[in-house]
Write a protein that holds these residues in place. Structure first.
Motif, PDB file in Angstrom:
ATOM      1  N   SER A 462      23.653  -1.171 -33.938  1.00 18.11           N
ATOM      2  CA  SER A 462      22.045  -0.783 -34.216  1.00 18.11           C
ATOM      3  C   SER A 462      21.837  -1.044 -35.810  1.00 18.11           C
ATOM      4  N   ASP A 465      19.474  -4.010 -36.635  1.00 15.54           N
ATOM      5  CA  ASP A 465      17.934  -4.064 -36.125  1.00 15.54           C
ATOM      6  C   ASP A 465      17.330  -4.372 -37.120  1.00 15.54           C
ATOM      7  N   CYS A 468      17.401  -8.167 -37.847  1.00 10.23           N
ATOM      8  CA  CYS A 468      16.647  -8.988 -36.596  1.00 10.23           C
ATOM      9  C   CYS A 468      15.241  -8.927 -36.710  1.00 10.23           C
ATOM     10  N   ASN A 469      14.664  -7.782 -37.085  1.00 11.46           N
ATOM     11  CA  ASN A 469      13.105  -7.548 -37.058  1.00 11.46           C
ATOM     12  C   ASN A 469      12.788  -8.399 -38.360  1.00 11.46           C
ATOM     13  N   ARG A 481      21.840 -11.456 -29.225  1.00 11.92           N
ATOM     14  CA  ARG A 481      22.820 -10.926 -29.728  1.00 11.92           C
ATOM     15  C   ARG A 481      24.219 -11.475 -28.848  1.00 11.92           C
ATOM     16  N   LYS A 505      27.726  -2.869 -28.042  1.00 14.78           N
ATOM     17  CA  LYS A 505      27.663  -3.127 -29.447  1.00 14.78           C
ATOM     18  C   LYS A 505      29.311  -3.183 -30.020  1.00 14.78           C
TER      19      LYS A 505
END
Length: 585
Positions: A462, A465, A468-469, A481, A505
């Protein structure tokens, strides 16, 4: 036992070799067997004020020996100062925690600043002076044989060679008597004194400059000569003043000490900033730049000439500017109040340096560059590549002597100028900011580049994130991923740590075999969470040190999946470069 005690107790070549971390045979060979002509190479470098300085560069083995001697003597000096509770603020050249900045600071906001240069500073300190110092100085008083060996290591052609690593520390030791005498002279006349190698400065706010230090030349109000007391003190200490480099600087004009302006605060000359900025912009536009140097023409005449500069030279100039700017920032902003800020705003003066580092270390990097989330990941990846070098020739080469050379640069960001200026620290939040900056900067570079892939290695959890954004916002592409890699822009790629079957993950530590993940050290087990109970768990730093020290017996095969992904990104970029080259041709 302290190094000073060991040095004072030494009496043989073997003792000296041990202190300098050399084999006795190797030390004896360098001193007594190696031909004199093979020990040094001489060359000229242009001086800032014109002319040339003779540099005598020692051979690699002698240079290493002299570096070890320099370290030993600096450790001894620190021990002596600590024992006597001395705080030596007189000499600033080539000393730990001293610089041209600390030298210039002492002369800020003064009515008068008076500079002199010592003539032939290093050559004046001959073999006899070096040997005699180590025998007679109350803080050393070495065995005569040991003093002779140290002088033999340090001297060449009966003097300290400019270019030898140990010449500066020895010159400071022998020049300390001069420093004491001139400091007393300065104090008695209301002046401040400092020395940087052969560059000596006196300054004062008194209405009239003390005549024992410097006097006006009769008939010329702005021409000054060395005062009789100063001349006497320098000559008595075994040195001489260069009369051509004596100058008085007034408050009404620009005052400079060791190249830095000191009228109000220590600062860089405006002309220097402008010149460096122009060089950098030329580099970004064309891939090269020129600088003015004094060189000999075909007839041997010295003439100012524009010559091609190197990336290392420009890096040094920008680093010099940045060091002075950092000093001023810490004073002006009262750095104590910034310690609670996780990421202070980038200052405008740093932006050119940041752009240069982007260009040098990423855009024009000659080969692949890997950027990890932190220093522990760097250690894991370095040793994994070395261990699996046979399987990954793109990442490493096995040399004839069984040594392994990495074919990629794993970027160090902690305690480096790259990390500080580019604001790269621990975690993906820093990589997220880097992606934004680099995405913007590559559009400003017009020179040819992007030969090597820049690969970001990110934990597949996480924490990714945010990055990635950011990629989605910049490129309108959503990183998957499960993919081997994602091309962000230009030569910038991102690689996630592989997911194991059934997992959603992963982190880089999961590449290790169970024997490492279940390791028990000091009764504690590994926990990657930095907030875990330290009485029960050890963290990433301890694990990385264990990996570094035990790499030869660790199974790194679990890193194959990650190395496959890195290799795929590098090969994809190489293919794009090859296609682009064909189109151009």
């Amino acid at each position: 036992m302290s190094q000073l005690t060991l040095l004072k107790g030494a009496s043989t070549l073997r003792d000296v070799a041990s202190l300098l971390q050399f084999q006795p045979q190797a030390l004896a060979y360098i001193l007594y067997i190696k031909p004199a002509l093979a020990k040094y190479k001489s060359f000229d470098v242009p001086k800032r004020g014109g002319g040339f300085r003779k540099i005598k560069a020692p051979s690699p083995d002698l240079s290493l020996l002299q570096r070890h001697l320099s370290d030993l003597l600096q450790n001894c000096v620190e021990e002596i100062n600590l024992g006597h509770k001395w705080k030596d603020n007189l000499a600033h050249g080539f000393k730990r925690d001293r610089s041209i900045i600390t030298n210039a600071i002492k002369h800020q906001k003064r009515r008068y600043v008076f500079n002199i240069d010592l003539q032939d500073f290093f050559p004046t300190i001959n073999f006899g002076r070096v040997r005699g110092f180590f025998i007679k100085d109350a803080n050393f008083m070495l065995h005569t044989k040991v003093a002779t060996i140290l002088a033999q290591i340090a001297c060449h052609e009966n003097g300290l060679p400019q270019g030898a690593p140990c010449s500066p520390v020895i010159s400071n030791l022998i020049g300390h008597v001069l420093d004491i005498r001139l400091c007393r002279l300065a104090s008695a006349n209301g002046c401040t004194y400092s020395r940087y190698a052969d560059d000596i400065t006196f300054s004062t706010n008194k209405p009239d400059f003390p005549p024992s230090v410097a006097t006006r030349v009769a008939g010329d109000a702005h021409k000054w000569e060395v005062g009789h007391r100063l001349q006497e003190a320098v000559v008595t200490a075994g040195f001489a003043i260069n009369p051509a480099k004596t100058r008085m600087q007034y408050r009404s004009s620009r005052q400079a000490v060791t190249g830095l302006v000191v009228n109000r605060k220590v600062n860089i000359r405006t002309e220097y900033r402008r010149t460096v900025r122009a060089m950098a912009h030329q580099l970004f536009k064309t891939g090269k730049f020129q600088r003015l140097r004094i060189v000999r023409d075909a007839n041997g005449v010295l003439a100012p000439t524009m010559v091609d500069g190197t990336m290392a030279q420009l890096h040094g100039m920008l680093g010099h500017i940045d060091a002075v700017d950092c000093h001023n920032f810490e004073i002006e902003a009262k750095i104590e109040s910034l310690k609670h800020q996780a990421k202070p705003a980038l200052r405008s003066k740093q932006k050119l340096y940041r752009r240069f580092l982007m260009f040098k270390d990423f855009y024009s990097a000659p080969g692949p560059v890997i950027v990890c989330e932190g220093k522990t990941d760097n250690i894991y990846l370095t040793h994994a590549i070395r261990s699996l070098a046979v399987r990954y020739p793109k990442l490493a080469t096995i040399l004839a002597n069984d040594k392994i050379a990495l074919n990629v640069r794993i970027l160090k960001t902690i305690k480096t100028s790259v990390g500080r200026v580019l604001q790269l620290g621990e975690g993906t939040s820093f990589l997220e900011a880097f992606v934004k900056d680099y995405y913007k900067e590559i559009g400003n570079f017009k020179a040819a580049g992007m030969r090597g892939a820049v690969v970001l290695v990110v934990d597949n959890d996480s924490g990714a994130d945010g990055i990635c954004n950011t990629i989605r916002q910049l490129t309108k592409k959503s990183p998957l991923r499960a993919d081997a890699f994602t091309q962000i822009a230009g030569n910038l790629y991102m690689v996630f740590t592989p997911l194991k079957a059934g997992a959603n993950k992963s982190a880089i530590e999961e590449c290790f075999a169970d024997a490492i993940k279940n390791l028990i050290l000091g009764g504690k087990t590994f926990n990657p969470d930095g907030r875990a109970d330290s009485s029960r768990y050890f963290g990433k730093h301890i694990l990385s040190q264990y990996v570094r020290e035990n790499a030869a017996k660790i199974d790194f095969t679990g890193f194959a999946g990650l190395l496959d992904r890195i290799t795929a990104a590098i090969e994809a970029h190489e293919s794009k470069q090859a296609v682009a080259a064909q189109i151009v041709n």
